[in-house]
Scaffold this motif. Structure first.
Motif, PDB file in Angstrom:
ATOM      1  N   ASN A 177      15.488  15.410 -13.784  1.00  0.00           N
ATOM      2  CA  ASN A 177      14.494  16.077 -12.960  1.00  0.00           C
ATOM      3  C   ASN A 177      13.156  15.928 -13.672  1.00  0.00           C
ATOM      4  O   ASN A 177      13.059  16.208 -14.866  1.00  0.00           O
ATOM      5  N   ILE A 178      12.155  15.471 -12.947  1.00  0.00           N
ATOM      6  CA  ILE A 178      10.857  15.192 -13.556  1.00  0.00           C
ATOM      7  C   ILE A 178       9.734  15.815 -12.742  1.00  0.00           C
ATOM      8  O   ILE A 178       9.918  16.163 -11.573  1.00  0.00           O
ATOM      9  N   THR A 179       8.576  15.927 -13.370  1.00  0.00           N
ATOM     10  CA  THR A 179       7.330  16.254 -12.694  1.00  0.00           C
ATOM     11  C   THR A 179       6.412  15.061 -12.884  1.00  0.00           C
ATOM     12  O   THR A 179       6.170  14.633 -14.025  1.00  0.00           O
ATOM     13  N   ILE A 180       5.912  14.499 -11.817  1.00  0.00           N
ATOM     14  CA  ILE A 180       5.069  13.309 -11.907  1.00  0.00           C
ATOM     15  C   ILE A 180       3.690  13.704 -12.409  1.00  0.00           C
ATOM     16  O   ILE A 180       3.041  14.595 -11.858  1.00  0.00           O
ATOM     17  N   LEU A 181       3.250  13.018 -13.465  1.00  0.00           N
ATOM     18  CA  LEU A 181       1.929  13.245 -14.038  1.00  0.00           C
ATOM     19  C   LEU A 181       0.900  12.267 -13.498  1.00  0.00           C
ATOM     20  O   LEU A 181      -0.261  12.618 -13.299  1.00  0.00           O
ATOM     21  N   ASP A 182       1.320  11.018 -13.283  1.00  0.00           N
ATOM     22  CA  ASP A 182       0.405   9.992 -12.782  1.00  0.00           C
ATOM     23  C   ASP A 182       1.217   8.851 -12.189  1.00  0.00           C
ATOM     24  O   ASP A 182       2.372   8.633 -12.565  1.00  0.00           O
ATOM     25  N   LEU A 183       0.607   8.135 -11.274  1.00  0.00           N
ATOM     26  CA  LEU A 183       1.219   6.968 -10.640  1.00  0.00           C
ATOM     27  C   LEU A 183       0.249   5.803 -10.714  1.00  0.00           C
ATOM     28  O   LEU A 183      -0.965   5.994 -10.637  1.00  0.00           O
ATOM     29  N   GLU A 184       0.804   4.607 -10.838  1.00  0.00           N
ATOM     30  CA  GLU A 184      -0.008   3.398 -10.799  1.00  0.00           C
ATOM     31  C   GLU A 184       0.631   2.447  -9.795  1.00  0.00           C
ATOM     32  O   GLU A 184       1.819   2.127  -9.898  1.00  0.00           O
ATOM     33  N   ARG A 185      -0.136   2.012  -8.827  1.00  0.00           N
ATOM     34  CA  ARG A 185       0.385   1.101  -7.811  1.00  0.00           C
ATOM     35  C   ARG A 185       0.462  -0.301  -8.393  1.00  0.00           C
ATOM     36  O   ARG A 185      -0.480  -0.790  -8.994  1.00  0.00           O
ATOM     37  N   LEU A 186       1.610  -0.944  -8.266  1.00  0.00           N
ATOM     38  CA  LEU A 186       1.818  -2.306  -8.735  1.00  0.00           C
ATOM     39  C   LEU A 186       1.836  -3.243  -7.536  1.00  0.00           C
ATOM     40  O   LEU A 186       1.820  -2.802  -6.385  1.00  0.00           O
ATOM     41  N   HIS A 187       1.886  -4.538  -7.804  1.00  0.00           N
ATOM     42  CA  HIS A 187       1.970  -5.512  -6.720  1.00  0.00           C
ATOM     43  C   HIS A 187       3.261  -5.303  -5.934  1.00  0.00           C
ATOM     44  O   HIS A 187       4.283  -4.904  -6.498  1.00  0.00           O
TER      45      HIS A 187
END
Length: 81
Positions: free
Chosen positions: A7-17
């Motif tokens: 179980n996680i809490t998302i801190l940041d996302l980066e969009r990839l190709h």
């Protein structure tokens, strides 16, 4: 191949190709329940990539993942809690 769950809490996302089939792909930076910082990518053509977006930051998810031979964490399933 052994699969793990957290179980996680998302801190940041980066969009990839996108994948070769045009499906989205994300790099995820998250914190688990023990305070450990995790980094991983959604697997190519994983349906869970459609559940993610920049609005997912700060939300809690249950993920399932595995490690590649190179030690990379590939997320195969993610469901919002």
């Amino acid at each position: 191949m052994k699969h793990y769950k957290k179980n996680i809490t998302i801190l940041d996302l980066e969009r990839l190709h996108n994948s070769i089939n045009g499906n989205p792909k994300w790099r995820i930076f998250a914190e688990d329940e023990n305070g450990e910082i995790l980094r991983g990518e959604t697997a190519s053509d994983a349906a869970c990539a459609y559940n993610l977006g920049y609005s997912s930051v700060g939300r809690k998810y249950a993920i399932e993942y595995h490690y590649t031979k190179n030690g990379a964490r590939k997320i195969t399933q993610c469901d919002e809690i």
